[in-house]
Design an enzyme around this catalytic site. Structure first.
Site, PDB file in Angstrom:
ATOM      1  N   GLN A 112      24.558  55.240  85.721  1.00  0.00           N
ATOM      2  CA  GLN A 112      24.302  56.320  86.668  1.00  0.00           C
ATOM      3  C   GLN A 112      23.581  55.753  87.883  1.00  0.00           C
ATOM      4  O   GLN A 112      22.572  55.057  87.742  1.00  0.00           O
ATOM      5  CB  GLN A 112      23.447  57.409  86.014  1.00  0.00           C
ATOM      6  CG  GLN A 112      23.312  58.637  86.886  1.00  0.00           C
ATOM      7  CD  GLN A 112      22.467  59.693  86.211  1.00  0.00           C
ATOM      8  OE1 GLN A 112      21.253  59.595  86.207  1.00  0.00           O
ATOM      9  NE2 GLN A 112      23.120  60.687  85.634  1.00  0.00           N
TER      10      GLN A 112
ATOM     11  N   CYS B  75      19.008  64.675  90.710  1.00  0.00           N
ATOM     12  CA  CYS B  75      17.618  64.225  90.664  1.00  0.00           C
ATOM     13  C   CYS B  75      16.755  65.042  91.627  1.00  0.00           C
ATOM     14  O   CYS B  75      17.020  65.081  92.825  1.00  0.00           O
ATOM     15  CB  CYS B  75      17.521  62.747  91.009  1.00  0.00           C
ATOM     16  SG  CYS B  75      15.829  62.133  90.936  1.00  0.00           S
TER      17      CYS B  75
ATOM     18  N   LYS C 162      26.871  64.069  88.379  1.00  0.00           N
ATOM     19  CA  LYS C 162      25.964  65.036  87.773  1.00  0.00           C
ATOM     20  C   LYS C 162      25.367  65.866  88.898  1.00  0.00           C
ATOM     21  O   LYS C 162      24.826  65.323  89.864  1.00  0.00           O
ATOM     22  CB  LYS C 162      24.829  64.336  87.014  1.00  0.00           C
ATOM     23  CG  LYS C 162      23.841  65.333  86.401  1.00  0.00           C
ATOM     24  CD  LYS C 162      22.740  64.643  85.628  1.00  0.00           C
ATOM     25  CE  LYS C 162      21.610  64.271  86.534  1.00  0.00           C
ATOM     26  NZ  LYS C 162      20.422  63.785  85.817  1.00  0.00           N
TER      27      LYS C 162
END
Length: 171
Positions: free
Chosen positions: A51, A82, A121
């Site tokens: 990632q 994030c 993500k």
């Protein structure tokens, strides 16, 4: 070694797919050994991905190109979930959800140099109760993303209380 010990335990309990912790592209390109340790794959990990986090197309593309030459992975995931201030204020992580031109350039650039699937993500959105994910999914499909993992909260709620779900951008 990042989350490698935890991933090995997950494999023992039947996990099929594992992914390394978020690695910062600029740190990888600068050769920081602690960052490279996050990309280490154990022999028991038969389907393994890494990632990456970054805010700029050139940096992310260079990093993806370097990884494709040096690391054996089955997929590369862009962390657009994030919420850490240090990442967000530089335009990375969930800030990319509001920077669709940069986000698109990152995805397209990385796809050009990778020979493995690119996944992303994301969160439901950046601000609470302002859902962006449903608008991004068709675009992500068009940009060439193979799979999206959506966290069930916005960036501003930080850690999820709702479950994550896997979404095929093609559906």
């Amino acid at each position: 070694c990042g989350n490698l010990p935890f991933r090995r335990i997950c494999k023992r309990f039947g996990a099929d797919v594992t992914c390394g912790e978020m690695a910062v592209c600029t740190n990888l390109l600068q050769g920081q050994m602690s960052e490279w340790a996050l990309l280490k794959r154990h022999q028991c990990e038969d389907i393994f991905g890494v990632q990456l986090e970054g805010a700029f197309p050139d940096t992310m593309t260079k990093c993806a190109e370097l990884l494709s030459r040096t690391v054996e992975v089955d997929f590369v995931d862009i962390n657009v979930g994030c919420p850490i201030d240090l990442v967000y204020k530089k335009g990375g992580g969930c800030a990319l959800m509001n920077r669709s031109t940069k986000f698109q350039q990152i995805v397209r650039g990385m796809n050009q140099v990778l020979d493995v699937p690119l996944t992303v993500k994301i969160r439901t959105g950046v601000q609470e109760r302002v859902n962006l994910a449903h608008r991004l999914l068709p675009e992500l499909r068009d940009w060439g993303v193979a799979l999206v993992t959506e966290m069930g909260t916005s960036c501003h709620l930080r850690m999820p209380t709702a479950p994550c779900r896997l979404v095929s951008p093609g559906s």
